[in-house]
Write a protein that holds these residues in place. Sequence first.
Motif, short mmCIF file in Angstrom:
data_model
loop_
_atom_site.label_atom_id
_atom_site.label_comp_id
_atom_site.label_asym_id
_atom_site.label_seq_id
_atom_site.Cartn_x
_atom_site.Cartn_y
_atom_site.Cartn_z
N GLU A 37 56.40 33.51 88.93
CA GLU A 37 55.46 32.52 88.41
C GLU A 37 54.11 33.21 88.26
O GLU A 37 53.58 33.77 89.22
CB GLU A 37 55.34 31.35 89.39
CG GLU A 37 54.38 30.28 88.94
CD GLU A 37 54.29 29.12 89.93
OE1 GLU A 37 53.38 28.31 89.75
OE2 GLU A 37 55.11 29.05 90.84
N ARG A 38 53.59 33.18 87.06
CA ARG A 38 52.29 33.80 86.78
C ARG A 38 51.20 32.73 86.86
O ARG A 38 51.41 31.58 86.49
CB ARG A 38 52.31 34.47 85.42
CG ARG A 38 53.25 35.65 85.39
CD ARG A 38 53.17 36.41 84.08
NE ARG A 38 53.99 37.59 84.13
CZ ARG A 38 55.22 37.69 83.66
NH1 ARG A 38 55.78 36.66 83.08
NH2 ARG A 38 55.89 38.81 83.77
N TYR A 39 50.04 33.15 87.31
CA TYR A 39 48.92 32.22 87.42
C TYR A 39 47.61 32.96 87.21
O TYR A 39 47.57 34.19 87.17
CB TYR A 39 48.94 31.52 88.78
CG TYR A 39 48.74 32.47 89.94
CD1 TYR A 39 47.47 32.74 90.43
CD2 TYR A 39 49.83 33.09 90.55
CE1 TYR A 39 47.28 33.61 91.49
CE2 TYR A 39 49.65 33.96 91.61
CZ TYR A 39 48.38 34.21 92.08
OH TYR A 39 48.20 35.07 93.11
N ARG A 40 46.54 32.21 87.09
CA ARG A 40 45.20 32.78 86.95
C ARG A 40 44.33 32.13 88.02
O ARG A 40 44.33 30.91 88.20
CB ARG A 40 44.67 32.49 85.56
CG ARG A 40 43.46 33.32 85.18
CD ARG A 40 43.07 33.13 83.72
NE ARG A 40 44.01 33.73 82.79
CZ ARG A 40 43.95 34.99 82.39
NH1 ARG A 40 43.04 35.79 82.87
NH2 ARG A 40 44.82 35.46 81.51
N LYS A 46 44.43 37.59 87.02
CA LYS A 46 45.85 37.25 86.90
C LYS A 46 46.57 37.55 88.21
O LYS A 46 46.25 38.51 88.90
CB LYS A 46 46.50 38.05 85.78
CG LYS A 46 45.98 37.71 84.40
CD LYS A 46 46.66 38.56 83.35
CE LYS A 46 46.09 38.25 81.98
NZ LYS A 46 46.71 39.10 80.94
N GLU A 48 50.71 36.91 90.29
CA GLU A 48 52.12 36.59 90.12
C GLU A 48 52.77 36.43 91.49
O GLU A 48 52.49 37.20 92.41
CB GLU A 48 52.82 37.69 89.33
CG GLU A 48 54.28 37.42 89.05
CD GLU A 48 54.91 38.48 88.16
OE1 GLU A 48 54.60 38.49 86.95
OE2 GLU A 48 55.67 39.29 88.69
N THR A 50 56.59 36.10 93.23
CA THR A 50 58.02 36.25 93.00
C THR A 50 58.80 35.55 94.10
O THR A 50 58.50 35.71 95.28
CB THR A 50 58.42 37.74 92.97
OG1 THR A 50 57.68 38.38 91.92
CG2 THR A 50 59.90 37.91 92.72
#
Length: 118
Positions: A37-40, A46, A48, A50
């Motif tokens: 899941e990527r987020y900012r 940025k 991530e 896992t």
Amino acid sequence: MSSLNKAQVIGRLGKDPELNKTDSGSSVVNFSVATAERYRTEEGKKGEVTDWHQIKVWGGLAENCNQYLSKGSLVYVEGKMKTNKWEDDKGTTRYSTHVKAETVEFLSPKETAATEQE
């Protein structure tokens, strides 16, 4: 009230599947699948996260998974969540949760899975 136990995961194998046989001769294969899941952040950086999902597959489908999947393969897995409970050597109660797969779709060819991971 009825209940629903259904898991769907799309991700890549973290290592090659491990095939085993039960005492009765049934095939069972285990493998792990990573989802990210990527987020900012609020600062705009940025990030991530896992998650690893343990998958257990039985019967002929297990044989197919062992033959056609390898580390890095992209798969779709659908099944039920199962939790096992046991006591370790020290008497501590332990739990592990896995997806008992009913459907596994191979989303990348075996030949390209290894090169995609490199």
